[in-house]
Scaffold this motif. Structure first.
Motif, short mmCIF file in Angstrom:
data_model
loop_
_atom_site.label_atom_id
_atom_site.label_comp_id
_atom_site.label_asym_id
_atom_site.label_seq_id
_atom_site.Cartn_x
_atom_site.Cartn_y
_atom_site.Cartn_z
N ALA A 133 0.87 -1.19 0.00
CA ALA A 133 0.00 0.00 0.00
C ALA A 133 0.90 1.22 0.00
CB ALA A 133 -0.90 -0.01 1.23
N ALA A 171 -1.29 8.97 9.80
CA ALA A 171 -2.60 8.52 10.27
C ALA A 171 -3.21 7.54 9.27
CB ALA A 171 -3.53 9.70 10.50
N ILE A 172 -3.13 7.89 8.00
CA ILE A 172 -3.67 7.01 6.96
C ILE A 172 -2.94 5.67 6.99
CG2 ILE A 172 -3.83 6.70 4.44
CD1 ILE A 172 -5.94 8.61 5.38
N THR A 194 -1.41 4.30 9.53
CA THR A 194 -1.76 3.56 10.74
C THR A 194 -3.09 2.85 10.56
OG1 THR A 194 -0.61 5.26 12.01
CG2 THR A 194 -2.04 3.78 13.24
N GLY A 195 -4.08 3.58 10.05
CA GLY A 195 -5.39 2.97 9.83
C GLY A 195 -5.31 1.82 8.84
N THR A 196 -4.55 2.02 7.79
CA THR A 196 -4.43 0.99 6.75
C THR A 196 -3.86 -0.30 7.34
OG1 THR A 196 -4.11 2.69 5.08
CG2 THR A 196 -3.38 0.47 4.52
N LEU A 226 -3.79 -1.14 10.54
CA LEU A 226 -4.73 -1.71 11.52
C LEU A 226 -5.75 -2.57 10.80
CD1 LEU A 226 -5.53 1.36 13.85
CD2 LEU A 226 -4.05 -0.57 14.38
N ALA A 227 -6.23 -2.09 9.66
CA ALA A 227 -7.25 -2.82 8.93
C ALA A 227 -6.70 -4.08 8.27
CB ALA A 227 -7.87 -1.92 7.86
N ASN A 228 -5.47 -4.00 7.82
CA ASN A 228 -4.89 -5.15 7.13
C ASN A 228 -3.41 -5.27 7.47
OD1 ASN A 228 -3.90 -7.11 5.44
ND2 ASN A 228 -5.14 -6.47 3.68
N ARG A 229 -3.13 -6.09 8.45
CA ARG A 229 -1.77 -6.22 8.96
C ARG A 229 -0.84 -6.92 7.98
NH1 ARG A 229 -1.60 -9.77 14.11
NH2 ARG A 229 0.59 -9.75 13.54
N LEU A 279 -0.41 -6.07 4.87
CA LEU A 279 0.07 -5.15 3.84
C LEU A 279 1.47 -4.64 4.18
CD1 LEU A 279 -3.15 -2.99 3.29
CD2 LEU A 279 -2.23 -4.72 1.73
#
Lengths: 614, 348
Positions: B58, B89-90, B92-94, B96-99, B101
């Protein structure tokens, strides 16, 4: 700090009848940090257990200890749970505000007070019940440190005797309050009992107010809106919550943390099926939630006004890149820091268009704790279905106060994850264009990062883009995209929660209200009917964009009162932007913006005034 | 139609059968000669040589010239060009959602050290598994050359304006705050940058690489300390960095007397050939001292400055399930009816 800074005095109400059963309000004036919260909750619960509909509202300062706090309990056999501004029973425990609290009462009200405050000479048209709290507490609580906390329980006992609350109800409520702490139950019960016995011996009941067991709360629950919203998120399959502490929304994230630890740990691996992260600020909180939403999580954040202001840039990014995310806005009083612990509906206009450029957002507006739960679930579904930020517009009154409710229904629909293409889909389709309106509803298809297909990737960007998500500054690409986003918004109009109506036959007058204002409206409608023979139809708006039914309602009536809790008539203005030109003149505004929840009498008086021929 | 099959010349492919062109992106719209383009090329090479599957990457960025560059590499990876200074921040969220990547963030000196410094420092603290590259030219290219917070004291703009504020050393900050793989390089040093990037791909924690990348249009003149000529003259490499991926044996460049070998999480090896100093990149104090000393000398210290292969990363600390949160089935994220009944009963 002078007491005038936090005054809650209001206008007078009409006088009331003789003996009053199951219809009264109690105000407890204390200092925050004094342990009164448990005593107040126990009192509330005891009345609830007697089967009497009850509501409790806390009016507290933005401070940890030492400032005035009021807790109002309303018991109503009619089921009214809005704040009532007339106080029948005052428990005056706070020396700072006692005199002013007493002076603001109606004639005939009762006052339970700490004897040493010497309130008895302030006026002679009220009923006094002096109680020597300090003397009473010493023998039952040798530990001086605990005394301060236990002391408050004494007034529960006093009120129990005066109003007719059976002591076993106090005990049951204490057991609920201090689960697994039998010694705390015993100690507090002893304090209540001392109050009860003292009253029995020394204070004959002289007021008109009584409580009597009825059966109107069977099967009901008591919960605050933030816990209800958190539960909704748990059952919505929330997977990422990133947040930053701010009153009054912190308790939502904290309740969520408690619930997920209990219900969302995978039994096989003992690992979490969620991530909750306390971010460094609201910019990061919403940014992380958007990153997670883009990557396929059901993501959320919770905040209040100042946080919303900080989130506005990201809200626009979410709208334009079309990323699902749920934002709980527990509204408080602004502008700026405002009154952080007081309630308002002040973010309606801002959130509708949060961010620069042509941006607009879906908003769901719960009125009850049950809707905090159901709308949380709907918000996650709508966010993924429409690939856009969804705001859940709660407020401090709803979020932080305890409300009676029917138990929440288990969701009857599976999760709606929206239009997401998998590698299998891509195999079949051969590719896709992220921002193309294939179905004519304005909603494109998306793929998630990590999808194993050479054609899966696209480049999300906050800059101008075409249907293929490629950078573009071409006028036709820009217009095409913006028009499609509009189409999507129009599709949402009929997918968001529809308004709820309570219609009188052939009434000319309509009321539009939303959120917690609802509770004052239903009571006001009865007042208007009974006291003034005015019949009112009511449309409770539950979402933005407004569905067609809202416009139809306005068309059907001659005069529409838009009632809300902000200075600038935000919903009124939003409606004016959207209704047809000929309907604009029908709209009238009633506003209540004192920081305390709106009450029915205010609405009734305003409507009567505006309806009366000048 | 009958044809004779002529064997085509063997295409160069990596261990997963992809060629270099599979890692290419769109055509760059940055200025010709921009250091950022060289960095994009190194990213392409590193991913190719390491056999990274593009779908697992990503690409994340904020705003600025640097942040445009993810469009110019790994065209078949998802990308998110977000808002100014908020890429952490983006990212981190990414994650968190898909470890699963591989988060590859590209930022600039303004995007990181000015508007984004708040998110930058907190990202470093969390040790989120990601690669954070600063394409550092000491100025704002996209708005025509204003100073950024990494511009050196006394350096001069094309317009003659002199910077009178001290720079923020992003490497020193990253080391102090908890990043676990910190390096500095120069966009023109192909070999060193490639080795650092390949090592970064094998690391499971926050990688922070500050890559000096001269702005040919606004900051490549005498008076700038981020120009090609200045960096070439003042580059003080800590040592020569070589990298051996986990799928290769260590045979090359191996000279035990002068080489320190570091094993990364995925089994790869970083070989640090010592030059004039006896440098241990796992010593935080040494790293910070050396950075300060060379800064005082007007030198740009390059190489792998700091490495901590032990500290747990953010995802491990959160104890998230192994499957990406994004793809968990409903049965794992919506508790059963009896769970709700249980709570409702408690609230009665």
């Amino acid at each position: 700090m002078g007491t005038m800074d936090v005054s809650i005095g209001e206008t007078k109400a009409p006088p009331r009848e003789e003996r009053v059963v199951n219809d009264l309000s109690i105000q407890i004036a204390t200092v925050n940090g004094s342990g009164s919260q448990s005593a107040n909750t126990v009192l509330l619960r005891s009345i609830f257990q007697m089967g009497i509909p009850v509501s409790g509202k806390s009016l507290f300062p933005s401070n940890i200890a030492g400032l005035p706090t009021w807790f109002t309990i309303r018991a109503s056999r009619h089921g009214y749970i809005a704040r009532r501004k007339e106080i029948d029973f005052l428990v005056a425990m706070n020396p700072e505000t006692a005199a002013e609290d007493v002076m603001s009462l109606e004639a005939g009200a009762s006052i339970v007070y700490d004897e040493k405050l010497n309130l008895g000479r302030l006026r002679d048209d009220v009923i006094y019940y002096p109680v020597p709290f300090d003397t009473l507490v010493v023998p039952i609580c040798p530990n001086a440190k605990l005394r301060k906390l236990v002391r408050s329980m004494i007034y529960d006992g006093v009120l129990a005797k005066l109003l007719g609350i059976p002591m076993e109800e106090i005990r049951t409520a204490l057991e609920k309050q201090f689960k697994n702490k039998p010694s705390a139950v015993d100690l507090n019960f002893k304090a209540a009992q001392i109050g009860y016995e003292y009253t029995e011996k020394n204070l004959p009941q002289r007021s008109r107010f009584y409580l009597d067991r009825i059966d109107l709360t069977r099967g009901k629950i008591i919960i605050d809106g933030n816990s209800a919203a958190a539960l909704g998120a748990v059952f919505a399959g929330m997977t990422v919550c990133t947040w930053y502490p701010i009153t009054p929304s912190s308790s939502l994230a904290e309740a969520l943390t408690r619930y997920v630890k209990r219900f969302r740990i995978d039994a096989k691996s003992s690992k979490a099926t969620f991530a909750i992260v306390q971010a460094e600020d609201e910019l990061a909180a919403i940014g992380m939630a958007i990153g997670a939403g883009w990557a396929g999580a059901r993501s959320m954040t919770a905040t209040s006004g100042p946080g919303i202001s900080l989130m506005s840039e990201f809200a626009g990014l979410g709208y334009y890149t079309e990323v699902p995310v749920v934002i709980f806005d527990i509204q408080r009083v602004g502008p700026s820091t405002g009154l952080p612990t007081r309630t308002a509906q002040g973010d309606i206009l801002k959130n509708a268009f949060l961010s620069h450029g042509d941006t607009k957002h879906l908003m769901l507006i719960p009125s009850s704790v049950e809707e905090c739960f159901t709308m949380a679930i709907e918000a996650f579904d709508l966010a993924e279905e429409f690939q856009t930020p969804v705001f859940v517009m709660s407020d401090l009154d709803l979020g932080m106060n305890n409300w009676m409710s029917d138990p929440f229904p288990y969701p009857d629909k599976p999760l709606n994850r929206g239009k997401v293409l998998t590698s299998k889909d891509l195999e079949r389709l051969g590719g896709f264009e992220r921002y193309r309106d294939v179905d004519g509803d304005g909603i494109g298809y998306r793929t998630l990062p990590g999808t194993r297909h050479p054609k899966a990737a696209y480049f999300a960007r906050g800059s101008g883009h075409n249907e293929k998500a490629a950078y573009s500054e071409r006028p036709e690409d820009y217009v095409n995209n913006m028009d499609r986003l509009n189409r999507k918004f129009e599709t949402a109009r009929q997918r968001v929660p529809a308004p709820v109506f309570q219609e009188a036959d052939s009434s000319e007058i309509g009321v539009v209200a939303y959120g917690t204002t609802h509770w004052a409206i239903v009571e006001s409608i009865d007042q208007l009917k009974e006291e003034y023979d005015l019949w009112i139809s009511y449309c409770r708006v539950r979402a933005f964009p407004f569905s067609q039914q809202v416009f139809d309602f306005i068309r059907r009536h001659q005069r529409i009162y838009v009632v809300e809790q902000n200075r600038d008539a935000q919903m009124f203005r939003l409606l004016r932007m959207e209704v047809s030109t000929e309907d604009v003149r029908k709209l009238r505004s009633i506003r209540h913006y004192k920081g305390i929840p709106i009450d029915a009498r205010t609405v009734t008086d305003e409507i009567v005034a505006q309806e009366s021929p000048k | 139609m009958a044809t004779t099959t002529v064997p085509s010349p063997r295409k160069k492919v990596n261990r997963i059968g992809l060629g270099p062109s599979d890692y290419k992106g769109g055509r760059s719209t940055l200025c010709a000669g921009c250091g950022h383009n060289s960095i994009s090329e190194r990213i392409i090479e590193a991913c190719f040589e390491m056999g990274i599957e593009p779908y697992r990457v990503a690409k994340l960025s904020g705003i600025g010239c640097s942040s445009k560059s993810p469009a110019y590499f790994l065209g078949s990876s998802h990308g998110f060009n977000s808002v100014h200074g908020r890429m952490p921040a983006i990212a981190t969220g990414t994650i968190l959602a898909n470890r699963n990547l591989i988060a590859l963030g590209v930022s600039g000196d303004g995007d990181t050290a000015s508007i984004g410094i708040g998110q930058f420092v907190h990202l470093m603290r969390r040790n989120l598994p990601m690669i954070y590259i600063i394409e550092d030219n000491g100025c704002y290219g996209l708005t025509k050359g204003q100073f950024s917070a990494t511009a050196d004291l006394g350096s001069k703009l094309k317009t003659g304006v002199i910077n009178d504020l001290p720079p923020i050393d992003t490497c020193a900050l990253a080391i102090m705050l908890g990043a676990t793989y910190v390096g500095r390089s120069f966009s023109g040093d192909k070999r060193q940058l490639l080795a650092l990037l390949k090592g970064a791909l094998g690391h499971r924690g926050t990688v922070m690489l500050d890559v000096i990348s001269p702005c040919v249009t606004f900051n490549d003149h005498e008076g700038s300390t981020k120009s090609y000529s200045y960096v070439q003259d003042h580059d003080a490499p800590l040592g020569e960095v070589s990298f051996v991926p986990f799928f290769e044996d260590i045979t090359v460049d191996y000279d035990p007397g002068t080489t320190t070998e570091i094993r990364l999480h995925d089994g790869s090896h970083l070989l640090l050939k010592k030059l004039d100093v006896d440098y241990d990149p796992t010593n935080k104090m040494d790293a910070l001292r050396l950075l300060t000393e060379s800064h005082d000398k007007g030198e740009i210290l390059t190489g792998l400055l700091y490495l901590d292969a032990e500290r747990p990363n953010f995802i491990d600390m959160l104890n998230i399930v192994d499957v990406p949160l994004a793809t968990l089935p409903e049965s794992m994220v919506r508790p059963p009816r009896q769970a709700l009944d249980e709570i409702m009963e408690e609230l009665k």
